[in-house]
Enzyme design. Structure first.
Site, PDB file in Angstrom:
ATOM      1  N   ILE A  21       0.879  -1.223  -0.008  1.00  0.00           N
ATOM      2  CA  ILE A  21      -0.029   0.111  -0.181  1.00  0.00           C
ATOM      3  C   ILE A  21       0.932   1.354   0.067  1.00  0.00           C
ATOM      4  O   ILE A  21       1.888   1.367   0.960  1.00  0.00           O
ATOM      5  CB  ILE A  21      -0.749  -0.074   1.194  1.00  0.00           C
ATOM      6  CG1 ILE A  21      -1.920  -1.027   1.118  1.00  0.00           C
ATOM      7  CG2 ILE A  21      -1.935   1.200   1.308  1.00  0.00           C
ATOM      8  CD1 ILE A  21      -2.598  -1.333   2.398  1.00  0.00           C
ATOM      9  N   GLU A  46       2.179  -4.007   5.502  1.00  0.00           N
ATOM     10  CA  GLU A  46       0.961  -3.623   4.543  1.00  0.00           C
ATOM     11  C   GLU A  46       1.160  -4.133   3.364  1.00  0.00           C
ATOM     12  O   GLU A  46       0.955  -3.971   2.255  1.00  0.00           O
ATOM     13  CB  GLU A  46       0.555  -2.172   4.253  1.00  0.00           C
ATOM     14  CG  GLU A  46       2.105  -1.370   3.850  1.00  0.00           C
ATOM     15  CD  GLU A  46       2.759  -0.827   4.936  1.00  0.00           C
ATOM     16  OE1 GLU A  46       3.572  -0.158   4.885  1.00  0.00           O
ATOM     17  OE2 GLU A  46       2.707  -1.458   6.152  1.00  0.00           O
TER      18      GLU A  46
END
Length: 343
Positions: free
Chosen positions: A218, A259
């Site tokens: 991300i 992430e």
């Protein structure tokens, strides 16, 4: 990954039980053959000798190879059933040979499974009742009391084994989930990825193509956590995992970092892997994460690489990360594959 889903530990437990039950049954059968020779019951002694020798062979084979073949299990069940039945049918009822029949339901349940075990137990009960009827005294309701008591004990042994077996499977599934699943996103975890790597990197792997890997991160996720809080960040990670699984498969998605997610694609060319990565990138970019009245949009950078034969696990991850870092360095929200760019 089927070896994980099939509960490896349960299979090993049953294999060990089969091995030592074969040894025990073999020794008992041979001991009975000696007793029956002394009693001049040569037909039973012959059966005991054959079955005892066969079960000792199963023990030796399992000890030598570590494997238990299906026909070994079937023969073990048949031999135990045959010994218990034949002895009960020949010997006087007062000798207590009917007690050996009580071991049949749990053995059927363990080696054949709860449903088949119950079917076998009920099926075997029919000739057992017939033998009780032909061998019992009908005075003072002795026959009916014998049938009632035996049936109760018979099915109680099955029920205990059934409850244990079901609970064992449930506990194994819970432990499996804890061992191979990420607790937050329900994606597979790094441990599961290592198993996938070993299976895919096995020299005996017959797949025509090595798996393609998408490593996804991300963009600027720290800013989201700083602005909205880690709780909302966790919700976004969970929803992102579900979104990725929707476009691929839950069996192919791994969370390998805070992430970072890794997606495995089997029987896929590098170009097809890049196309899938682009589909994912666009789907995530266009998705709105509605969390606690906040409409949040994110983008991801994706690196594409191939799992090559003979590659170590660390090199495997390093190559995937390298393509991800290139995507980050080129401005984020893109898909990067070194080899395709080089060509």
């Amino acid at each position: 990954m089927h070896s994980i889903q099939t509960d490896i530990q349960l299979v090993k437990t049953k294999a060990a039980l089969h091995k030592y039950l074969s040894l025990t049954t073999g020794l008992i059968a041979l001991a009975f053959s000696v007793v029956n020779i002394y009693l001049q019951q040569y037909d039973i002694a012959c059966l005991d000798t054959v079955l005892g020798t066969l079960n000792l062979y199963f023990f030796w084979s399992a000890k030598r190879t570590g494997l238990v073949k299906p026909w070994h299990i079937n023969c073990l069940l048949l031999s135990i059933t045959a010994i218990a039945f034949y002895t009960f049918s020949i010997v006087d009822l007062r000798a207590g040979t009917s007690y050996w029949l009580l071991i049949l339901p749990p053995i059927y349940c363990i080696f054949s499974g709860p449903k088949k075990g119950l079917a076998y137990s009920v099926l075997v009960l029919i000739p057992i009742f017939y033998l009780f009827i032909t061998k019992s005294d009908t005075e003072n309701l002795f026959l009916y009391r014998s049938l009632l008591n035996f049936s109760g004990a018979y099915f109680l042994t099955y029920t205990i084994c059934y409850l244990y077996e079901v609970q064992y499977i449930k506990n194994s599934n819970v432990l499996h989930h804890m061992a191979y699943k990420d607790s937050l996103t329900n994606a597979r975890n790094r441990h599961a990825l290592e198993i996938f790597f070993r299976e895919s990197n096995n020299p005996g792997n017959s797949e025509a193509q090595q798996p393609q890997l998408l490593i996804l991160d991300i963009d600027y996720f720290k800013k989201i956590n700083d602005k909205f809080g880690h709780e909302i960040g966790d919700i976004i990670l969970t929803e992102l995992s579900q979104l990725i699984q929707k476009h691929t498969s839950k069996e192919n998605v791994y969370r390998i970092g805070g992430e970072e997610f890794l997606i495995t694609l089997k029987n896929t060319t590098p170009i097809e892997a890049c196309d899938m990565a682009e589909i994912l990138r666009e789907a995530i970019e266009g998705h709105v994460f509605e969390v606690e009245s906040n409409a949040i949009k994110i983008t991801v950078s994706i690196g594409v690489s191939e799992l090559k034969q003979g590659m170590s696990f660390n090199v495997f991850l390093r190559n995937a990360d390298k393509n991800l870092y290139h995507a980050k360095n080129q401005g984020r929200n893109i898909v990067h594959h070194d080899e395709l760019l080089a060509s």
